[in-house]
Each structure stands twice: as C-alpha cells, then as structure tokens.
Motif scaffolding. Structure first.
Motif, mmCIF file in Angstrom:
data_model
loop_
_atom_site.group_PDB
_atom_site.id
_atom_site.type_symbol
_atom_site.label_atom_id
_atom_site.label_comp_id
_atom_site.label_asym_id
_atom_site.label_seq_id
_atom_site.Cartn_x
_atom_site.Cartn_y
_atom_site.Cartn_z
ATOM 1 N N GLU A 261 -12.418 0.588 -6.180
ATOM 2 C CA GLU A 261 -11.448 -0.245 -6.276
ATOM 3 C C GLU A 261 -12.005 -1.312 -7.152
ATOM 4 O O GLU A 261 -12.748 -2.208 -6.752
ATOM 5 N N ASN A 262 -11.258 -1.661 -8.142
ATOM 6 C CA ASN A 262 -11.795 -2.582 -9.049
ATOM 7 C C ASN A 262 -10.869 -4.026 -8.494
ATOM 8 O O ASN A 262 -11.756 -4.882 -8.757
ATOM 9 N N GLU A 263 -9.861 -3.894 -8.612
ATOM 10 C CA GLU A 263 -9.253 -5.427 -8.171
ATOM 11 C C GLU A 263 -8.895 -5.445 -6.691
ATOM 12 O O GLU A 263 -9.085 -4.634 -5.954
ATOM 13 N N ALA A 264 -8.698 -6.633 -6.419
ATOM 14 C CA ALA A 264 -8.342 -7.159 -4.998
ATOM 15 C C ALA A 264 -7.001 -6.491 -4.895
ATOM 16 O O ALA A 264 -6.000 -7.438 -5.299
ATOM 17 N N TYR A 265 -6.712 -5.392 -3.781
ATOM 18 C CA TYR A 265 -5.188 -5.023 -3.681
ATOM 19 C C TYR A 265 -4.695 -5.659 -2.761
ATOM 20 O O TYR A 265 -5.101 -5.673 -1.420
ATOM 21 N N TRP A 266 -3.396 -6.093 -2.880
ATOM 22 C CA TRP A 266 -2.417 -6.594 -1.825
ATOM 23 C C TRP A 266 -1.098 -6.313 -2.443
ATOM 24 O O TRP A 266 -0.910 -6.462 -3.548
ATOM 25 N N ARG A 267 -0.201 -5.829 -1.536
ATOM 26 C CA ARG A 267 1.078 -5.545 -1.931
ATOM 27 C C ARG A 267 2.191 -5.690 -0.894
ATOM 28 O O ARG A 267 1.966 -5.623 0.146
ATOM 29 N N PRO A 287 -6.708 5.753 -7.475
ATOM 30 C CA PRO A 287 -5.774 4.710 -7.020
ATOM 31 C C PRO A 287 -6.286 3.437 -6.749
ATOM 32 O O PRO A 287 -7.476 3.212 -6.294
ATOM 33 N N GLU A 288 -5.483 2.474 -6.863
ATOM 34 C CA GLU A 288 -6.012 1.169 -6.609
ATOM 35 C C GLU A 288 -6.325 0.975 -5.202
ATOM 36 O O GLU A 288 -7.013 -0.022 -4.862
ATOM 37 N N LEU A 289 -5.640 1.728 -4.307
ATOM 38 C CA LEU A 289 -5.916 1.582 -2.980
ATOM 39 C C LEU A 289 -6.715 2.881 -2.730
ATOM 40 O O LEU A 289 -6.057 3.759 -2.758
ATOM 41 N N ASP A 290 -7.928 2.697 -1.927
ATOM 42 C CA ASP A 290 -8.725 4.058 -1.549
ATOM 43 C C ASP A 290 -8.204 4.234 0.019
ATOM 44 O O ASP A 290 -9.013 3.569 0.797
ATOM 45 N N LEU A 291 -7.427 5.232 0.381
ATOM 46 C CA LEU A 291 -7.311 5.488 1.627
ATOM 47 C C LEU A 291 -8.528 6.387 2.354
ATOM 48 O O LEU A 291 -8.338 6.724 3.457
ATOM 49 N N TYR A 292 -9.398 6.928 1.311
ATOM 50 C CA TYR A 292 -10.389 7.762 1.820
ATOM 51 C C TYR A 292 -11.742 7.134 1.965
ATOM 52 O O TYR A 292 -12.745 7.734 2.399
ATOM 53 N N ASP A 293 -11.437 5.555 2.109
ATOM 54 C CA ASP A 293 -12.772 4.776 2.414
ATOM 55 C C ASP A 293 -12.998 4.933 3.764
ATOM 56 O O ASP A 293 -12.296 4.233 4.551
ATOM 57 N N ARG A 294 -14.037 5.801 4.244
ATOM 58 C CA ARG A 294 -14.542 5.793 5.650
ATOM 59 C C ARG A 294 -15.009 4.694 6.235
ATOM 60 O O ARG A 294 -15.198 4.479 7.425
ATOM 61 N N SER A 295 -15.514 3.696 5.405
ATOM 62 C CA SER A 295 -16.144 2.583 5.807
ATOM 63 C C SER A 295 -15.181 1.559 6.360
ATOM 64 O O SER A 295 -15.481 0.634 7.291
ATOM 65 N N TRP A 296 -13.990 1.440 6.035
ATOM 66 C CA TRP A 296 -12.877 0.482 6.653
ATOM 67 C C TRP A 296 -11.509 1.431 7.011
ATOM 68 O O TRP A 296 -10.644 1.531 6.138
ATOM 69 N N PRO A 297 -11.677 2.379 7.732
ATOM 70 C CA PRO A 297 -10.544 3.242 8.087
ATOM 71 C C PRO A 297 -9.274 2.482 8.369
ATOM 72 O O PRO A 297 -9.418 1.470 9.048
ATOM 73 N N ILE A 298 -8.308 3.104 8.164
ATOM 74 C CA ILE A 298 -6.758 2.581 8.438
ATOM 75 C C ILE A 298 -6.365 3.375 9.583
ATOM 76 O O ILE A 298 -6.068 4.610 9.632
#
Length: 422
Positions: A261-267, A287-298
């Motif tokens: 993720e390069n940009e600060a993502y907010w939508r 994608p600009e938003l990484d839903l696969y990031d296990r360090s910060w799970p949703i």
C-alpha cells in the motif's frame, strides 16, 4: 507527564457513531443503515472502524445506532460479542432509546454521545475516541491518542490532506504552522489551504479524541445551549477552536499500510458510484487497500459456509472467474466472471456472465443473464436472459442508473419492471 506502563488505548473508549442512513446510497440503504452496508466480500462498512479500535488496543467500545438499525445490531451481536467484562472489556450497542427525554431520538452526533453519558461514566476511562462508522480505512488510534496527550490538547481532530477545491464537501481545518486549529469551517466554498501547501486542505475525518471529563463537560454545556444543533462538526468543535486548544492529527501519520500500500487509503463509499468503484478496485492485482494484511485484520461476523465452487468445462459453459474476489458458498456453474466481487452465497447459472459486477450475498444470477457494471442488492434473483449494461436507456427505465453508468438492481425494481413475481 505521568509515567505509564501501558498504551493509552487501554485507558480509552471508542464510541462509534453509526446512526446515519446514507441516503446517497439510494436503495442500498432502504433496509439498512449505511454502516451496515456490505463491503469487500465478507465485511460491512462499520467493521473497519471497529477493527481499527480493536487493533489499536482499545477494549471498550460503544456503537450508537438509530436509522433502520436491525441488521446492524444483529451483525454486531453476532460478530462482536467476544469482548468480555471480566477482562475489563466491553461492547455496548446504544440505540436511540429515549433515555434522556421520552420524546426525542438522537438530535445530532453530539447528542448521540450526550444521551449515554452515564454509561460512559461507569467505565471510568480517561480518553474518548469518537469515530464515524461509515468510512473505509485502516488507522492506529494509539498514535492519535499519544499526540493528544503530548500536545496537551482539548480536542484532537483526525484530518485528511485533500486537494483544496475537493474539500468543499467536508468540514475543513484552518491550522497554523504548529498544527493548532485556528478556524473550523463546515463545507466552505473557498477552503483554507494548509500552511506552506497552497493546493491542499485539511478535511475532518469525523474522528475526535478528548479526555473523558472534558468531553462530558462540553456535552453538558452544549445541551444547555438554546439553538444548538447538538453536532460535533457544527457546534462542539467550533466552540473548542474559539475557546480552547484544538489540534489537527494528520491521517498519514497513523494510517496503517501493508507493504503493497503506497498511499494513505481512506474512502467515503457514500454514493453508488463510490461504493461500486471501491469494491471493484479490490480486484486489482495490487489493490490500494490490502485486505490480506494479517498484521491488521478486519474482524467481522464470518458465517460457517462451504468453499466456493467452479463447475462445467465446455466451450461457452465454463465456470471461471478472472481478476475477481469470490466468497465462500458461491457456485460459478458454467458462468464467466470477470473483474467482479461476489459476496457469500452467490449462484451464477450456466451461460451467464458478470463483468465489473458487485453482487451482494445470496443472489442468483439466472441462466444466460449478462450483467456489466452493476451493483446487485442482497437476495436478488436475476431472471434468465436479463441483459444489463448494454442498453443504457432501458437500464435507466428499469433500474437505478448513475451518471457514470453504474446500474443498481434490487428485487423491488425487478418486480416493478415486470421481470419478477412479487
């Protein structure tokens, strides 16, 4: 400053304002509040603010609900019931229950907190993090809490850097060189620029940090003020800007980013176009938003469902999905899916095709149907042979078609167009 041996988040409560309808999402919010709208294949919009709080170390959370709250409350009960009082954790759903006055719902965002002061008080937390429940982003609130304490602020306001003339729809902060807010303007025609950066402005994210005692004092003062609209953006924050110390916290400083993720993502996915785009963007290779990031799970309510299934392998009837997200319990039965996002339990029948489609849970795409650039609401049964996305005038007569060409389809629209039984 007092020595602390634990993060500030452990002495904070996150209070999520989730009462809004989100009327610009049109029929998607006919039966549910905006924070309860599905997003990203498995989650709902509110899960992002709640997961941010949890991942930041906050263990006391309250959610104020109001408009058509049933599906939201049911989701919260099913997906967020793991916080335990015996571990000094709590999770409160706070509907507008006329606890202060027998005649009124929540009048504004500040009133939605004011009416529950006794519940907040009972937890004895030192800090309050007030959150909007209807945005998609990943943020570590601990860093914002630290700034609030280190700068001795009365309120710290989470801010986005946006192109100046795009800030006309936000509350905009006018700050000095130190980041102190010297003026707060709601939806200005000519937004004030960031010092040293004339093309950009600081827009409010609807995220505020207070010490609990100060917040309660301000809410009580505002409640006694005749003519107040009982709103943070219109009343509470401008008053503190004039009479106290308000500082801006820039989202880029606490945005959580995975390596891709390069940009600060907010939508703000508050329109049908923005909602469709943000979901379709998730199908990108990076994608600009990484839903696969296990360090910060949703975190969300995850139903127990079988895996997705792809069947048939003949020319013209091949179950396939390319550049797509396909959730559990989906069956792609001789159907072609391209650059689409399918939520749980979608059945795509033979010879059908989906292109740039966002399909909510439990839909059936009928045999031979062709759908392009659509959002399909939950539980819709697309009749066999229906074509959407090729004849724009016909689409606009039958369904909700946006100016940029996205078609929203609900079951009620199909019935009204004579394409389904009532």
């Amino acid at each position: 400053m007092e020595h602390r041996n634990q993060p500030l988040a452990r002495d904070a409560m996150a209070y999520v304002l989730a009462g809004g309808r989100g009327s610009r999402l049109m029929e998607l919010t006919d039966r549910r509040a905006k924070p309860a709208v599905y997003f990203g294949g498995k989650t709902r919009i509110i899960d992002f603010a709640l997961s941010n709080a949890l991942n930041s170390g906050i263990r006391r959370i309250g959610v104020a609900t109001q408009y058509k709250a049933h599906s939201l409350i049911r989701h919260l009960q099913r997906g967020w019931n793991f916080l335990r009082p015996e571990r000094n954790e709590s999770f409160d759903v706070l509907p507008a229950s006329q606890r202060v006055s027998e005649t009124q719902w929540y009048e504004g965002t500040a009133d939605a907190v004011y009416q529950n002061i006794d519940i907040i008080d009972s937890y004895g937390v030192q800090y309050m993090v007030i959150l909007a429940g209807d945005h998609i982003y990943k943020m570590d609130y601990e860093l914002m809490l630290q700034q609030h304490v280190n700068q001795g602020a009365d309120v710290t306001v989470g801010c986005l850097e946006v192109p100046r003339m795009e800030a006309t729809g936000f509350g905009v902060m006018h700050v000095d060189g130190e980041g102190r807010i010297i003026d707060f303007v709601e939806k200005p025609k000519d937004p004030p620029a960031i010092p040293g950066n004339p093309d950009m402005a600081l827009a409010s994210m609807g995220i505020y940090v207070f010490t609990t005692k100060f917040l309660i004092d301000q809410l009580k003062r505002d409640a006694a003020e005749p003519g107040s609209s009982r709103d943070f953006g219109k009343d509470i924050i401008p008053h503190i800007v004039k009479n106290g110390k308000a500082v801006a916290h820039r989202f880029a400083e606490s945005c959580v980013r995975a390596s891709i993720e390069n940009e600060a993502y907010w939508r703000d996915v508050g329109t049908v176009d923005a909602y469709w785009q943000a979901n379709i963007d998730l199908t990108d290779v990076l994608p600009e938003l990484d839903l696969y990031d296990r360090s910060w799970p949703i975190w969300t309510y995850a139903e127990i469902k079988p895996p997705a299934k792809f069947v048939h392998n003949e020319d013209g009837r091949r179950g396939s999905a390319v550049s797509s997200l396909v959730s559990g319990d989906c069956i792609i039965s001789g159907s072609n899916v391209h650059r689409s996002l399918l939520f749980t339990g979608v059945l795509c029948c033979s010879y059908s095709s989906l292109d740039e489609a966002v399909v909510l849970p439990d839909c059936i795409i009928g045999r031979g149907a062709r759908l392009r650039k659509v959002v399909v609401d939950r539980g819709v049964k697309i009749p066999p042979g229906l074509i959407v996305g090729e004849d724009h005038d016909l689409d606009a007569k039958r369904f909700r078609r946006t100016a940029s060409g996205v078609t929203l389809i609900t079951q009620d629209m199909l019935i009204a167009a004579g394409l389904a039984d009532g």
